[in-house]
Enzyme design. Structure first.
Site, PDB file in Angstrom:
ATOM      1  N   SER A  23       0.802  -1.227   0.000  1.00 10.01           N
ATOM      2  CA  SER A  23       0.000   0.000   0.000  1.00 10.01           C
ATOM      3  C   SER A  23       0.840   1.285   0.000  1.00 10.01           C
ATOM      4  O   SER A  23       0.517   2.213  -0.749  1.00 10.01           O
ATOM      5  CB  SER A  23      -0.971   0.000   1.177  1.00 10.01           C
ATOM      6  OG  SER A  23      -1.862  -1.064   1.033  1.00 10.01           O
ATOM      7  N   LYS A  72      -9.127  -5.243  11.937  1.00  9.35           N
ATOM      8  CA  LYS A  72     -10.230  -4.783  11.089  1.00  9.35           C
ATOM      9  C   LYS A  72     -11.588  -4.775  11.803  1.00  9.35           C
ATOM     10  O   LYS A  72     -12.493  -4.049  11.405  1.00  9.35           O
ATOM     11  CB  LYS A  72     -10.331  -5.662   9.845  1.00  9.35           C
ATOM     12  CG  LYS A  72      -9.219  -5.453   8.842  1.00  9.35           C
ATOM     13  CD  LYS A  72      -9.461  -6.361   7.660  1.00  9.35           C
ATOM     14  CE  LYS A  72      -8.424  -6.158   6.593  1.00  9.35           C
ATOM     15  NZ  LYS A  72      -8.734  -6.955   5.397  1.00  9.35           N
ATOM     16  N   ASN A  93     -11.751  -1.783   6.564  1.00  7.73           N
ATOM     17  CA  ASN A  93     -10.328  -1.710   6.168  1.00  7.73           C
ATOM     18  C   ASN A  93      -9.928  -0.291   5.732  1.00  7.73           C
ATOM     19  O   ASN A  93      -8.751  -0.029   5.516  1.00  7.73           O
ATOM     20  CB  ASN A  93     -10.001  -2.719   5.056  1.00  7.73           C
ATOM     21  CG  ASN A  93     -10.530  -2.279   3.711  1.00  7.73           C
ATOM     22  OD1 ASN A  93     -11.507  -1.552   3.623  1.00  7.73           O
ATOM     23  ND2 ASN A  93      -9.878  -2.717   2.655  1.00  7.73           N
ATOM     24  N   ASP A 108     -12.575  -4.291   0.595  1.00  8.66           N
ATOM     25  CA  ASP A 108     -12.056  -5.582   0.121  1.00  8.66           C
ATOM     26  C   ASP A 108     -13.010  -6.245  -0.874  1.00  8.66           C
ATOM     27  O   ASP A 108     -12.605  -6.640  -1.973  1.00  8.66           O
ATOM     28  CB  ASP A 108     -11.840  -6.539   1.307  1.00  8.66           C
ATOM     29  CG  ASP A 108     -10.559  -6.236   2.069  1.00  8.66           C
ATOM     30  OD1 ASP A 108      -9.639  -5.636   1.472  1.00  8.66           O
ATOM     31  OD2 ASP A 108     -10.477  -6.602   3.254  1.00  8.66           O
ATOM     32  N   GLY A 134     -13.374 -17.043   5.929  1.00  8.58           N
ATOM     33  CA  GLY A 134     -12.668 -16.090   6.783  1.00  8.58           C
ATOM     34  C   GLY A 134     -13.111 -14.669   6.465  1.00  8.58           C
ATOM     35  O   GLY A 134     -14.138 -14.448   5.801  1.00  8.58           O
ATOM     36  N   GLY A 135     -12.313 -13.697   6.920  1.00 14.32           N
ATOM     37  CA  GLY A 135     -12.664 -12.295   6.745  1.00 14.32           C
ATOM     38  C   GLY A 135     -12.834 -11.916   5.290  1.00 14.32           C
ATOM     39  O   GLY A 135     -13.792 -11.198   4.929  1.00 14.32           O
ATOM     40  N   TYR A 232      -2.055 -13.669  -3.943  1.00 14.15           N
ATOM     41  CA  TYR A 232      -1.266 -13.051  -5.023  1.00 14.15           C
ATOM     42  C   TYR A 232       0.214 -13.433  -4.960  1.00 14.15           C
ATOM     43  O   TYR A 232       0.980 -13.090  -5.847  1.00 14.15           O
ATOM     44  CB  TYR A 232      -1.442 -11.527  -5.052  1.00 14.15           C
ATOM     45  CG  TYR A 232      -1.206 -10.830  -3.744  1.00 14.15           C
ATOM     46  CD1 TYR A 232       0.062 -10.467  -3.341  1.00 14.15           C
ATOM     47  CD2 TYR A 232      -2.276 -10.544  -2.904  1.00 14.15           C
ATOM     48  CE1 TYR A 232       0.263  -9.837  -2.129  1.00 14.15           C
ATOM     49  CE2 TYR A 232      -2.085  -9.911  -1.692  1.00 14.15           C
ATOM     50  CZ  TYR A 232      -0.809  -9.563  -1.309  1.00 14.15           C
ATOM     51  OH  TYR A 232      -0.613  -8.945  -0.114  1.00 14.15           O
ATOM     52  N   GLY A 253      -4.933 -12.762  -6.949  1.00  4.87           N
ATOM     53  CA  GLY A 253      -5.402 -11.778  -5.977  1.00  4.87           C
ATOM     54  C   GLY A 253      -4.835 -10.385  -6.114  1.00  4.87           C
ATOM     55  O   GLY A 253      -5.253  -9.474  -5.388  1.00  4.87           O
TER      56      GLY A 253
HETATM   57  P1  NAP Z   1      -8.813 -16.030   7.521  1.00  3.72           P
HETATM   58  O1  NAP Z   1      -9.860 -15.124   8.050  1.00  3.72           O
HETATM   59  O2  NAP Z   1      -7.775 -16.545   8.433  1.00  3.72           O
HETATM   60  O3  NAP Z   1      -9.545 -17.304   6.808  1.00  3.72           O
HETATM   61  C1  NAP Z   1      -8.810 -18.387   6.318  1.00  3.72           C
HETATM   62  C2  NAP Z   1      -9.724 -19.392   5.606  1.00  3.72           C
HETATM   63  O4  NAP Z   1      -8.897 -20.456   5.088  1.00  3.72           O
HETATM   64  C3  NAP Z   1     -10.767 -20.049   6.503  1.00  3.72           C
HETATM   65  O5  NAP Z   1     -11.957 -20.280   5.787  1.00  3.72           O
HETATM   66  C4  NAP Z   1     -10.100 -21.381   6.854  1.00  3.72           C
HETATM   67  O6  NAP Z   1     -11.004 -22.420   7.163  1.00  3.72           O
HETATM   68  C5  NAP Z   1      -9.409 -21.708   5.552  1.00  3.72           C
HETATM   69  N1  NAP Z   1      -8.332 -22.668   5.752  1.00  3.72           N
HETATM   70  C6  NAP Z   1      -7.135 -22.446   6.359  1.00  3.72           C
HETATM   71  N2  NAP Z   1      -6.404 -23.581   6.377  1.00  3.72           N
HETATM   72  C7  NAP Z   1      -7.172 -24.536   5.778  1.00  3.72           C
HETATM   73  C8  NAP Z   1      -6.972 -25.916   5.486  1.00  3.72           C
HETATM   74  N3  NAP Z   1      -5.842 -26.562   5.831  1.00  3.72           N
HETATM   75  N4  NAP Z   1      -7.950 -26.586   4.842  1.00  3.72           N
HETATM   76  C9  NAP Z   1      -9.102 -25.958   4.498  1.00  3.72           C
HETATM   77  N5  NAP Z   1      -9.356 -24.657   4.742  1.00  3.72           N
HETATM   78  C10 NAP Z   1      -8.387 -23.952   5.378  1.00  3.72           C
HETATM   79  O7  NAP Z   1      -8.021 -15.333   6.330  1.00  3.72           O
HETATM   80  P2  NAP Z   1      -8.464 -14.165   5.316  1.00  3.72           P
HETATM   81  O8  NAP Z   1      -8.149 -12.863   5.919  1.00  3.72           O
HETATM   82  O9  NAP Z   1      -9.852 -14.409   4.829  1.00  3.72           O
HETATM   83  O10 NAP Z   1      -7.404 -14.397   4.133  1.00  3.72           O
HETATM   84  C11 NAP Z   1      -7.402 -15.602   3.402  1.00  3.72           C
HETATM   85  C12 NAP Z   1      -6.414 -15.528   2.237  1.00  3.72           C
HETATM   86  O11 NAP Z   1      -6.728 -14.425   1.395  1.00  3.72           O
HETATM   87  C13 NAP Z   1      -4.977 -15.299   2.649  1.00  3.72           C
HETATM   88  O12 NAP Z   1      -4.199 -16.122   1.806  1.00  3.72           O
HETATM   89  C14 NAP Z   1      -4.705 -13.825   2.353  1.00  3.72           C
HETATM   90  O13 NAP Z   1      -3.368 -13.589   2.002  1.00  3.72           O
HETATM   91  C15 NAP Z   1      -5.602 -13.610   1.141  1.00  3.72           C
HETATM   92  N6  NAP Z   1      -6.100 -12.216   1.045  1.00  3.72           N
HETATM   93  C16 NAP Z   1      -5.911 -11.552  -0.139  1.00  3.72           C
HETATM   94  C17 NAP Z   1      -6.388 -10.260  -0.292  1.00  3.72           C
HETATM   95  C18 NAP Z   1      -6.181  -9.529  -1.600  1.00  3.72           C
HETATM   96  O14 NAP Z   1      -6.349  -8.304  -1.638  1.00  3.72           O
HETATM   97  N7  NAP Z   1      -5.869 -10.208  -2.654  1.00  3.72           N
HETATM   98  C19 NAP Z   1      -7.093  -9.623   0.759  1.00  3.72           C
HETATM   99  C20 NAP Z   1      -7.292 -10.340   1.953  1.00  3.72           C
HETATM  100  C21 NAP Z   1      -6.778 -11.643   2.077  1.00  3.72           C
HETATM  101  P3  NAP Z   1     -11.609 -22.591   8.668  1.00  3.72           P
HETATM  102  O15 NAP Z   1     -12.689 -21.563   8.776  1.00  3.72           O
HETATM  103  O16 NAP Z   1     -12.107 -23.970   8.695  1.00  3.72           O
HETATM  104  O17 NAP Z   1     -10.479 -22.348   9.624  1.00  3.72           O
END
Ligand code: NAP
Length: 287
Positions: A23, A72, A93, A108, A134-135, A232, A253
């Protein structure tokens, strides 16, 4: 940095960690290109200092700030107003300082939607399947529902979290049908048959799971699906490789990351983030 003057306005990022965030580059380069008198600084803050940090932004009359993990949700308590979408999503955010009133938004989900639009992928009146709860899944699912997707299916390892999101959509946006399923490949294949878009929002595909995908059999996919992975780094996850093997169009991403930033930039400055910069970032993910 010799463009910083006595009049330069502050815009910030609060979170922990923030050192690797893209950012500051994205916003400062945009200020430079557009000759805007702002500077964007990242601050790593401790978890008991969220309230004080928000008050500092108010005291210093920052034009706004981004807030990232893990604050957040907590930040919402300290703001004066929360936008309707951010309220449903349950996290903020981006904050705009509107003449002393701090208003929280979540860009987001909007950033993800904007990246679909930029790629001319139609999602209105379509069925969309989301992996994860997740979030980011919550932000994307609710925004797609607000923006008129027809049906949203959320598949997650912990089914209760998927149910929470589908319940929010069914209660608050009744024209959209939302449903939650467990992460079962047979169920997924069935749901994907008439779906237009599949989105991975889980962390599977990055760091130590770089060689993994939640899809074990590529036949679960079909060539008419558009497949987005919000990871990403790496720029091509295993899921995206599987998708390309099946002849599907894909998106990583980076687009979401850039467009959520571009939406915040517009709120703070009233200007569009320069298209040339967006193109550079998307073409050169190494920066
Ligand atoms: P989060 O709130 O921690 O959620 C993670 C998710 O992944 C949950 O649904 C979790 O399932 C699942 N998960 C984790 N390990 C797993 C496994 N071994 N098997 C199956 N499911 C699994 O994370 P978040 O903030 O949503 O972010 C998630 C991803 O998005 C990250 O990789 C982050 O870098 C990326 N992201 C990208 C952007 C962008 O702008 N491109 C923005 C935000 C995030 P459970 O609910 O069962 O634990």
């Amino acid at each position: 940095m010799n463009r910083i003057k006595g009049s330069t306005g502050l815009i910030a990022l609060l979170g922990k960690p923030v050192k690797h965030s893209k950012s500051p580059y994205m916003h400062n380069r945009s200020f430079e290109i557009l000759n805007l008198d702002f500077a964007y600084m990242a601050f790593e803050i401790e978890n008991h200092k969220v309230e004080k940090s928000v008050e500092a932004m108010r005291t210093l009359n920052a034009k706004g700030f981004n807030i990232t993990m893990p604050y957040k949700e907590e930040v919402m308590m300290f703001l004066d107003e929360i936008d309707k979408g951010a309220k449903l999503i349950g996290s903020v955010n981006t904050v705009l300082n509107n003449n002393g009133k701090l208003i929280g938004y979540n860009t987001d989900g909007q950033g993800f939607v904007k990246s679909l639009e930029e790629k001319h992928i139609k999602f209105t009146d379509e069925k969309i399947v989301i992996l994860g709860s997740g979030g980011s899944a919550r932000a994307i699912a609710i925004q797609l529902a607000l923006d008129s997707a027809r049906e949203i299916v959320i598949a997650n390892r912990t089914i209760g979290k998927a149910e929470t999101i589908s319940d929010i959509i069914n209660k608050n946006i009744p024209k959209v049908k939302a449903k939650s399923i467990s992460l079962d490949e047979k169920l997924l294949k069935e749901e994907l048959k008439d779906a237009k878009i599949l989105i991975n929002t889980t962390s599977i595909g990055m760091d130590d799971t770089m060689d993994k995908s939640l899809i074990r059999d590529t036949d679960t996919l079909h060539k008419d699906l558009f497949i987005a992975d919000i990871i990403y780094n790496p720029s091509r996850t295993k899921l995206l490789s599987q998708a390309q093997q099946m002849g599907c169009k894909t998106m990583n991403g980076l687009n979401m990351l850039v467009y959520q930033g571009a939406l915040a930039f517009k709120m703070w400055t009233g200007r569009d983030m320069p298209k040339s910069l967006i193109k550079d970032i998307l073409e050169d993910s190494g920066k």
